[in-house]
Write an enzyme that holds these catalytic residues in place. Structure first.
Site, PDB file in Angstrom:
ATOM      1  N   GLU A 192      -2.591 -55.503 -79.771  1.00 51.15           N
ATOM      2  CA  GLU A 192      -1.416 -56.360 -79.897  1.00 51.15           C
ATOM      3  C   GLU A 192      -1.682 -57.709 -79.218  1.00 51.15           C
ATOM      4  O   GLU A 192      -2.625 -57.858 -78.433  1.00 51.15           O
ATOM      5  CB  GLU A 192      -0.212 -55.689 -79.229  1.00 51.15           C
ATOM      6  CG  GLU A 192       0.152 -54.334 -79.802  1.00 51.15           C
ATOM      7  CD  GLU A 192       0.812 -54.417 -81.172  1.00 51.15           C
ATOM      8  OE1 GLU A 192       1.238 -55.531 -81.559  1.00 51.15           O
ATOM      9  OE2 GLU A 192       0.888 -53.379 -81.841  1.00 51.15           O
ATOM     10  N   ASP A 203       0.381 -46.586 -72.465  1.00 49.64           N
ATOM     11  CA  ASP A 203       0.515 -45.822 -73.709  1.00 49.64           C
ATOM     12  C   ASP A 203      -0.104 -44.432 -73.554  1.00 49.64           C
ATOM     13  O   ASP A 203       0.510 -43.429 -73.906  1.00 49.64           O
ATOM     14  CB  ASP A 203      -0.153 -46.595 -74.850  1.00 49.64           C
ATOM     15  CG  ASP A 203      -0.171 -45.828 -76.158  1.00 49.64           C
ATOM     16  OD1 ASP A 203       0.823 -45.905 -76.907  1.00 49.64           O
ATOM     17  OD2 ASP A 203      -1.179 -45.148 -76.432  1.00 49.64           O
ATOM     18  N   LYS A 207       1.642 -40.398 -73.510  1.00 51.46           N
ATOM     19  CA  LYS A 207       1.137 -39.277 -74.310  1.00 51.46           C
ATOM     20  C   LYS A 207       0.671 -38.136 -73.414  1.00 51.46           C
ATOM     21  O   LYS A 207       0.863 -36.957 -73.741  1.00 51.46           O
ATOM     22  CB  LYS A 207       0.005 -39.767 -75.210  1.00 51.46           C
ATOM     23  CG  LYS A 207       0.451 -40.804 -76.229  1.00 51.46           C
ATOM     24  CD  LYS A 207      -0.726 -41.464 -76.921  1.00 51.46           C
ATOM     25  CE  LYS A 207      -0.261 -42.516 -77.921  1.00 51.46           C
ATOM     26  NZ  LYS A 207      -1.377 -43.266 -78.529  1.00 51.46           N
TER      27      LYS A 207
END
Length: 434
Positions: A192, A203, A207
């Site tokens: 990004e 991120d 998870k």
């Protein structure tokens, strides 16, 4: 018998993933009908920007009022691909309150509030499925919470972020520096414009929290996961890794303690041997290595992000939830019966690779070795070499330890920084997978 009345689906969000979900629902409508036992109909699409052209989607389905869509009384299943905490959390709970089961790809929300969302779903007798929240298209959540439900998982180690794996792979294979590899990842659309969530490990940590909860049947929140980013990984680290027969990956590592009384969850860069299956995971792919008591070692591999791969996981959940709806049943919910505590990072035991800049004079190695011994950290190998530029008569000292507690290693490093002969601690890297 095939039911003719369609199950109506509300799509919340229509970005990269949502648009692919809508496309597959349309192009594969006949197949989905046969697999489910009833048609599924896209009954409404909630978006923030209604003026945007969305190819293949009937404009009459578009709305900016997601709450009204959920409350209108005929929706059977909601697919949430908005992301973030709000308004996604409120919309999901609203769906449950109105008898709607939910399929979500929202890793951040599930890592933070998964327990509350599961409780809300159970209270209303609805499903909450989220295969797409972890590792994109890779079937992982359902195998862990269903196929391995009769087994005992002791360890999960994986690459769960494609952007970071692409960057580290390029640094390894081409000798590029971090910024150069990041620029390439950005140009190719893997990173990004603001890559912080990926490269700083946020991120992957979300998870990891989800996977730890499933693997160990206990509640693990995002705040429980130790996290380090990969922005400090250098070409020199890769050179050292290659000399050890290793490479470097950003890993999510989840472990059950040997006594079974606690768990740990962490995300950080680590050296792993080239012989380990995760070492060969290239480009933007993901892979997760699961170690179970009866099943042994299992590896799940595939594309971990992207519109079509993630939509594939969403549609798989849609089929499962729709079948449950027809059977007037629900699938597995949260399993947190063990209530195991999450131990701090200081309790984690592993090996370490430490690179020091030291004065190039006699007695330095003995002084460093004594410092390690005083903190209970055993040295496996040491390599010393003079600085090629010869500046300041400095040398590079690389120490690889035997297994030691993270707290002991931290104490060692703190003491090393105070030595007059140590100019700086250039790098600290954990060594995993041996």
């Amino acid at each position: 018998m095939m039911r003719t009345r369609p199950l109506k689906v509300a799509l919340l969000g229509c970005g990269v993933v949502g648009s692919e979900v809508a496309r597959i629902m349309t192009t594969h409508a006949d197949d989905l009908t046969q697999r489910i036992g009833a048609p599924v109909e896209l009954a409404g699409v909630a978006v923030r920007r209604p003026s945007k052209v969305r190819e293949g989607i009937d404009p009459s389905l578009i709305t900016t009022d997601a709450t009204a869509l959920l409350k209108r009384g005929d929706i059977d299943i909601a697919i949430e691909v908005i992301g973030g905490i709000e308004p996604a959390r409120t919309l999901i709970t609203t769906a449950f309150e109105h008898g709607i089961s939910v399929v979500s790809a929202n890793k951040a929300l599930l890592a933070q509030d998964g327990a509350a969302l599961h409780a809300a779903a159970e209270q209303q007798g609805r499903d909450l499925y989220y295969e797409a929240a972890v590792a994109g298209a890779i079937p992982l959540v359902r195998p862990m919470r269903e196929s391995l439900a009769g087994d005992k998982i002791n360890r999960v180690m994986g690459i769960v972020n494609g952007t970071t794996n692409f960057i580290l792979d390029k640094m390894d294979s081409t000798g590029a520096g971090y910024q150069e590899a990041l620029d390439e990842a950005t140009a190719l659309g893997y990173a990004e414009a603001d890559p912080t969530a990926d490269v700083e490990g946020y991120d992957a940590a979300a998870k990891a929290a989800i996977l730890a909860g499933i693997a160990f049947h206990t509640r693990v929140r995002l705040d429980d996961v130790y996290r380090e980013g990969m922005t400090e990984v250098s070409a020199a680290d890769f050179a050292s890794a290659k000399r050890m027969g290793c490479t470097i990956k950003l890993l999510a590592i989840l472990e059950r303690a040997a006594d079974g009384e606690s768990v740990t969850a962490r995300v950080h860069p680590a050296m792993i041997p080239l012989s380990h299956p995760l070492a060969s995971v290239r480009e933007a792919y993901n892979a997760v290595f699961v170690e179970a008591e009866a099943a042994g070692r299992l590896m799940f591999y595939g594309p971990g992000a992207g519109g079509a791969p993630t939509a594939s996981a969403v549609l798989g959940d849609l089929v499962a939830v729709a079948r449950n709806k027809l059977a007037e049943a629900t699938g597995p919910g949260e399993s947190a019966y063990t209530q195991l505590p999450v131990s701090p990072m200081g309790d984690v035991v592993t090996r370490y690779h430490i690179s020091l800049d030291v004065a190039d004079k006699p007695g330095v190695l003995a002084q460093v070795a004594t410092t390690f011994a005083e903190h209970g950290v055993s040295i496996d190998t040491v390599r010393q070499q003079g600085r090629p530029d010869g500046v300041g008569k400095e040398a590079s000292l690389v120490v690889v330890t035997h297994r030691a507690a993270d707290a002991a290693l931290s104490g060692t490093v703190e003491a090393l920084r105070k030595l007059d002969t140590v100019r700086g601690v250039a790098s600290i890297m954990r060594v995993e997978g041996e």
